[in-house]
Scaffold this active site. Structure first.
Site, PDB file in Angstrom:
ATOM      1  N   LYS A  72      11.227  56.893 -83.193  1.00  0.00           N
ATOM      2  CA  LYS A  72      10.223  57.095 -84.254  1.00  0.00           C
ATOM      3  C   LYS A  72       9.461  58.377 -83.957  1.00  0.00           C
ATOM      4  O   LYS A  72       9.116  58.659 -82.800  1.00  0.00           O
ATOM      5  CB  LYS A  72       9.285  55.888 -84.306  1.00  0.00           C
ATOM      6  N   SER A 148       5.446  50.945 -91.070  1.00  0.00           N
ATOM      7  CA  SER A 148       5.621  52.381 -91.106  1.00  0.00           C
ATOM      8  C   SER A 148       6.891  52.857 -90.410  1.00  0.00           C
ATOM      9  O   SER A 148       7.301  53.989 -90.618  1.00  0.00           O
ATOM     10  CB  SER A 148       4.418  53.058 -90.450  1.00  0.00           C
ATOM     11  N   SER A 172       4.254  47.251 -88.164  1.00  0.00           N
ATOM     12  CA  SER A 172       5.181  48.339 -88.486  1.00  0.00           C
ATOM     13  C   SER A 172       6.544  48.286 -87.809  1.00  0.00           C
ATOM     14  O   SER A 172       7.406  49.093 -88.148  1.00  0.00           O
ATOM     15  CB  SER A 172       4.533  49.680 -88.161  1.00  0.00           C
TER      16      SER A 172
END
Ligand code: GLN
Length: 479
Positions: A72, A148, A172
């Protein structure tokens, strides 16, 4: 054999037997990305040259030797860009060091490969707040992958990564995993080091694995977990062998069903899939117990006060002086800050900074921030009381399947409310995972299992037994 489609455990066997090399794996991922990512948009950066160089010297004997892992875009990898999905950092920032989780991955022989898209600074539930690009759900390109960590979940679901690392401040990891039909685990607060991870809300953030199977999640968690002198909030607790702890039988395990999580508001198709999942746990030997988490209702409000308060402080460093986009043609310092931050941040990040600054401002601090901290303590106590009676908790991961792109993008309050099942775990500092448990109108549904602090072994064990007894995790999208 398409190496990109394997699980990490399967690939490890293949590499150790010498049936393929790590270079073959990186090339297989390159092919998969070329074929599918133009439609999915999960990656915002990929450096195959560096990965290939690392693959050439990979040692298959190590726990994750030669296995690439997608990262990420808020975790620092030495020499690579790290933009947090923000125009504030894109093109201006390159990491001068490895985060602790990356160092640990490398020590285990893994290769960080690719930067996955995310809501800007991890603020959001659909990845639509990314300042870089749109990511689509590989199961239905008109839908969001969740957020997210939407890119991190989408690339695993679409076999463009064996596994990825995401972050979870209020859901997330678990929510995008549920939307994309993969496994996502948020560790106990302090189980995994946050050193080198760009902070959103420091008292809530945790890094964790997104994988195709529970066994892979156990493997990856074991590699990244542990005390870190560079993060004083990490827990001084030994890291068990999570893979060895996986067994097939749930006899004697007590599974709590919080009544507040089953009172309506959940889509019927989601409810049906989760109910069937819970019955399966019972068939496998677990005992179901109704429990209560009385402070569930204020949890969303408490989270959006504390998370925005912490974010408003954490994001102060992006001022165009020390970090980030620098506005041109300014006359003085105040204008420099104002213009740089106005141009660099997107709408949701600005909304959160304004909210967070407001709840911390004098005159309002006690009314909002202090009160929210007090309710947080009550939420934490709710979990302590429940975990004195049961080993784990089961619930939906999200009240719905994946939203359509655009559906909630202009309705932030509605989007915040969709976090209702995931955020309490962050406020309580406990661990949780989402595991595929069926489909509703052709979209994946995730069942959430929550465990007490350092209870990762228990939720992994239950999820693994469930996975062994079901076929949901074998379904793959065809984007
Ligand atoms: N959806 C939540 C938010 O927008 C959680 C985000 C996260 O876990 N990073 O804050």
């Amino acid at each position: 054999m398409d190496l990109a489609k394997l699980t990490m455990m399967e690939l490890r066997g293949v590499l150790r037997k010498g049936k393929a090399t790590s270079v073959d794996v990186v090339e297989a991922i390159r092919d998969a990305v070329a074929e599918r990512d133009p439609r999915v948009g999960g990656y915002i950066g990929l450096d195959f040259e560096t990965a290939l160089a690392e693959a050439r010297t990979a040692d298959a004997k190590l726990p994750m030797g030669g296995i690439p892992v997608a990262i990420k875009d808020l975790i620092n990898v030495n020499g690579q860009p790290c933009s947090c999905g923000s125009r504030m950092l894109a093109g201006t920032y390159r990491s001068p060091y490895d985060a602790t989780v990356i160092r640990k991955l490398r020590e285990a022989g893994a290769i960080p490969l690719g930067r996955t898209n995310m809501d800007e600074f991890a603020m959001g539930s659909s990845t639509e707040n990314s300042g870089i690009q749109l990511t689509r759900n590989p199961w239905d390109l008109d839908r969001s992958p969740g957020g997210s960590s939407g890119g991190a979940a989408a690339v695993v679901a679409a076999d463009m990564a064996l596994a990825s690392l995401g972050s979870d401040t209020g859901g997330s990891i678990r929510q995008p995993a549920s939307f994309c039909g993969v496994v996502g685990l948020k560790p106990t607060y302090g189980r995994v080091s946050r050193y080198g991870v760009v902070a959103f809300a420091s008292s809530l953030d945790q890094i964790g694995p997104i994988t195709k199977t529970v066994e892979d999640a156990a493997l990856l968690l074991g590699v990244i977990a542990g005390e870190d002198p560079k993060d004083s909030t990490t827990l001084r607790a030994p890291v068990p062998d999570y893979v060895k702890g996986l067994g097939a039988d749930l006899k004697g395990m007590r599974v709590g069903l919080p009544k507040e999580y089953f009172i309506g508001g959940t889509a019927p198709g989601v409810r049906a899939a989760v109910d069937a999942g819970i019955r399966k746990l019972e068939e496998l030997g677990a005992e179901l117990v109704e429990v209560s988490l009385p402070h569930t209702e204020p949890a969303v409000a408490v989270y959006y006060i504390l998370a925005t308060a912490e974010a408003s402080a954490n994001l102060a460093r992006f001022d165009g002086v020390r970090y980030g986009h620098r506005a041109e043609n300014v006359n003085d310092l105040a204008e420099h800050y104002r213009k740089s931050r106005s141009e660099g941040f997107g709408a949701e990040v600005k909304r959160r900074i304004i909210l967070g600054t407001y709840v911390l401002s004098s005159g309002y601090h006690d009314q909002y921030y202090t009160r929210a901290q007090q309710v947080r303590t009550l939420i934490r106590r709710d979990f302590e009381e429940v975990f004195a009676k049961v080993d784990i908790i089961a619930s939906p991961a999200s009240p719905t399947t994946a939203f359509r792109i655009g559906e909630l993008a202009n309705d932030p309050l509605h989007m915040y409310l969709a976090d209702v099942f995931t955020i309490a775990a962050n406020l309580g500092g406990i661990c949780g995972l989402s595991i595929p448990c069926g489909f509703s109108e052709s979209m994946p549904v995730g069942m959430q299992l929550l465990g007490p602090a350092l209870g990762e072994g228990a939720i992994l064990k239950a999820a693994h037994a469930y996975e062994k007894a079901t076929e949901w995790h074998k379904q793959r999208p065809n984007p």
